[in-house]
Design a protein around this motif. Sequence first.
Motif, short mmCIF file in Angstrom:
data_model
loop_
_atom_site.label_atom_id
_atom_site.label_comp_id
_atom_site.label_asym_id
_atom_site.label_seq_id
_atom_site.Cartn_x
_atom_site.Cartn_y
_atom_site.Cartn_z
N GLY A 137 0.81 -1.21 0.00
CA GLY A 137 0.00 0.00 0.00
C GLY A 137 0.84 1.26 0.00
N LYS A 138 2.16 1.16 -0.19
CA LYS A 138 3.06 2.30 -0.17
C LYS A 138 3.87 2.34 -1.46
N VAL A 139 4.84 3.26 -1.51
CA VAL A 139 5.67 3.40 -2.70
C VAL A 139 6.58 2.20 -2.81
N ALA A 140 6.63 1.61 -4.00
CA ALA A 140 7.57 0.53 -4.30
C ALA A 140 8.49 1.00 -5.41
N VAL A 141 9.78 0.62 -5.32
CA VAL A 141 10.81 1.09 -6.25
C VAL A 141 11.43 -0.11 -6.93
N SER A 142 11.66 0.00 -8.23
CA SER A 142 12.27 -1.09 -8.99
C SER A 142 13.78 -0.98 -8.95
N GLY A 143 14.42 -1.98 -9.51
CA GLY A 143 15.86 -1.92 -9.68
C GLY A 143 16.23 -1.12 -10.90
N ARG A 144 17.52 -1.13 -11.23
CA ARG A 144 18.01 -0.35 -12.37
C ARG A 144 17.52 -0.98 -13.66
N MET A 145 16.93 -0.17 -14.55
CA MET A 145 16.40 -0.64 -15.83
C MET A 145 16.94 0.25 -16.94
N ARG A 146 17.08 -0.32 -18.09
CA ARG A 146 17.61 0.42 -19.25
C ARG A 146 16.45 1.01 -20.04
N LEU A 147 16.58 2.29 -20.36
CA LEU A 147 15.54 3.02 -21.11
C LEU A 147 16.12 3.42 -22.45
N GLU A 148 15.57 2.86 -23.51
CA GLU A 148 16.01 3.18 -24.87
C GLU A 148 15.24 4.40 -25.38
#
Length: 857
Positions: A175-186
Amino acid sequence: MFSNLRKYAAACLVAAGGLLLTCLSSWNVRQELQTSHFKEFEWAAGDRIQSVRAVAEQGLDALLEIRGLFYAAQGIDEKEFLLFTDSVLKRHSYIEALLWAPLLNSSRQPLPTTAPGTRSVRGTDSAAASTAPIEQLRLPVLLSAARKAPLATPGVDLNATGELAELFRRARASGKVAVSGRMRLERPGEKAAHVIYAALPVYAPGQPRRVAAAEPADPLGFVIGVYDIEELVHVAISLLEPRGVEVLVRDASAEGEAQFLHFYASRLEPRAVAAASGLLPEADEEQPRMVVTIPVGDRQWTVTCVATHTFRSAEAFTKAHWSVLVGGLVCTALLGLYLVRSRRELDNRIHLTQTIYEREELFRQLAETVDVVFWAISPDAARLEYIGPAFRKIAGAEARLDDPAAAVLFDVFAPDDRARLVDAISQLRREGGHFSTVLPLAGGDHALRWLRVCGFPVCEPGVELVRIVGFLEDITEHKLAEDALRDSEARLRTLFNHSPDLIFTVDGEANILLSNRPWPHPAGAAGEKRSPLILPPEVRPGYLQRLRHVFASGRIEHLQYRSSGDTWWEVRMVPISSATTVKAAMVVISDITENRKLQWQAIRSSRLASLGVLSAGIAHEINNPNHAILANAGLLARIWNDALPILDEYEQDQGDFLLAGLGFAQARQTITRGMNDIAENAKRIQKIVDNLKHLGKQDRGHMDELADIGRILHAVATLLDARIRKCTDCFALDLPDSLPMVRGNVQQLEQVFINVIVNALESLPDRSRAVRVSARANPAEGRLIVEVVDQGKGIPEDVMAQLGEPFFTTKAESGGTGLGLSISSSIVDKHGGMLRLEPNPELGTTVSVDLPIAREE
């Protein structure tokens, strides 16, 4: 030799002592640097870690702001979403995009709640939570705001990506903020970037975060933020001063090489890069470092700060500065003592010699080059100690400058003037101070040569007076200019005081500063002289308004008014400027009664000239129809009425018969209709004659009549009917049913519209061109505008600029005087209006007469 050694012994002692103290101070400072270096690094590293944490928290708080917007608003559409997120993107440059994705079930229907962005959040009823796993639900992008190109098009299912599905599962569960790992953005056409995604669930108002202890409640959707890791760290560190510290950010919640997020090289060593595995550069292995773990959403980041070889410490001299200071002072004192002892006497002698030489040279140049004569005499005024060479220009070439007698100075004046000079010197000796007197030169015309003599006492400590000095100056030109200025001022004052006009100057508060007449009204409450009191009460507001405009714009203003007894006055206000600021204004009140009479005569002459122009066309309308009507109308009517019974009886006896080739019945109708036409012509002629009589009436110049512009325009159109039919087949008078009244002079307004319409008719090249007269009122601005639009030849630009000038005409060959537009413009201006001429976009000209609407009393 022994004296030379003694001379340089102090210098050797200073050098040896300074070297020893410098070495000791340098060693001490080095020790202090080594002990404070790491402490300084801890402070700098702590600042960078806290900055990274604060910037990351601010970026995640942006999601809370958007969720708060959803909760606060009744309904969020795409425009409102983009407007709000635009300000968020401007404040946080590291946020690449902000998305809103509603949570849908497998049938592409929203869960039983109302999603923000579709309609309304507030006021919906919470439904039972779905128990379906997050992987079976859809998260299509509904609203998107990106810094550059859109990261996701509307409708793209974000839950289809494995990494993002895991992110939404954790956000849904907590129910709170969740953060992802490092991802590549093309990015098409740009360098790929590394980002992290953050998701924040949005619930319906009043909906519980968990339905049961082990079951999470389904949110309405997720607010997703995309953050550029490199820009985030750069923003955080760039807020701080470059100190030579490298920062390595790793994700402790990830595993393996996925832990590496970003390496920030110091701005003092920008070429440093991290190892391929995300470790620090090899050159930094032995450098001091600090590692701190910070929370970012539901993940843990480790921030490692390493001091580079260029790390700067600001605490280098915290404890050793006293040693350095004492050593420097001792060395400076010893060296200064040596230099002062060796150079004091020599410098004093050189300086004294140079000063004496410069002063003597300066005095000599002054005495020989300027026209002022310097002199000096003894305290008893018996001996001349010095007199400048310029004295020969005054006394003549035979003057003996080497004679020590003071008579050399006194003999150039007449006996009486000489006594005045002696008395002035005697008073200086007794009372001190100085004197200045102007005396004529002896033996010449006193009006041509005048001298100013000034004297000053010279005293020394312990002696009252040692000498008297002064100068002589030829002020003949100044004296003559002063006398001429005084005479000119007297003549100007005479002209000013005897002017028939009332002239005075006023300040910004309308108070009189100077006047050429005695003040005719009592002073104000504070003793000031209020200039508006000179004018009638009804004129004062307009006077004050124009006076303020003079001070604001620096332009000349004027107004006219009529006092009792039909006397007209003009008030002219002229700014008195200094540089770019208006300091005061000169007000001139003149009697223009005679000018007004001449102007009324000119207007009447112009009206008569207009009647002369119209006479050729009106003559035919008056002479021929009027003769026929007056001579035959009554007779024909009586004859026809007498003959009609006889003709009726004849028709009954003999049957139908012909009159002028027409049957009796048809002839009877024709004759009756002719009788009616004769009557209508008589009425028309009478109306024309009445209008001409009204136009020729004596104009008294009264400006307080209520004028009906609609009636005036109809009367003018009737008066110009013959000319209109001669010039055009397309004349239109477009007037509303009613127009507001205008206060002014009816006859003068008639003259204006006659001139304007006649000019429009004369500009038409053929009868197919049109002239349109219209009027409209603008009650909001209190104005009434009459427009005369013609399709004539138009007016060239060079002619347009001269149309308002008197006697300028392009119709001189046809009898034009050049006074029509000039007089019309003057009449409109007196009515408080404006006459404008503008070329039409296609052809012809538009003449606008803008008049103020009369106020209701």
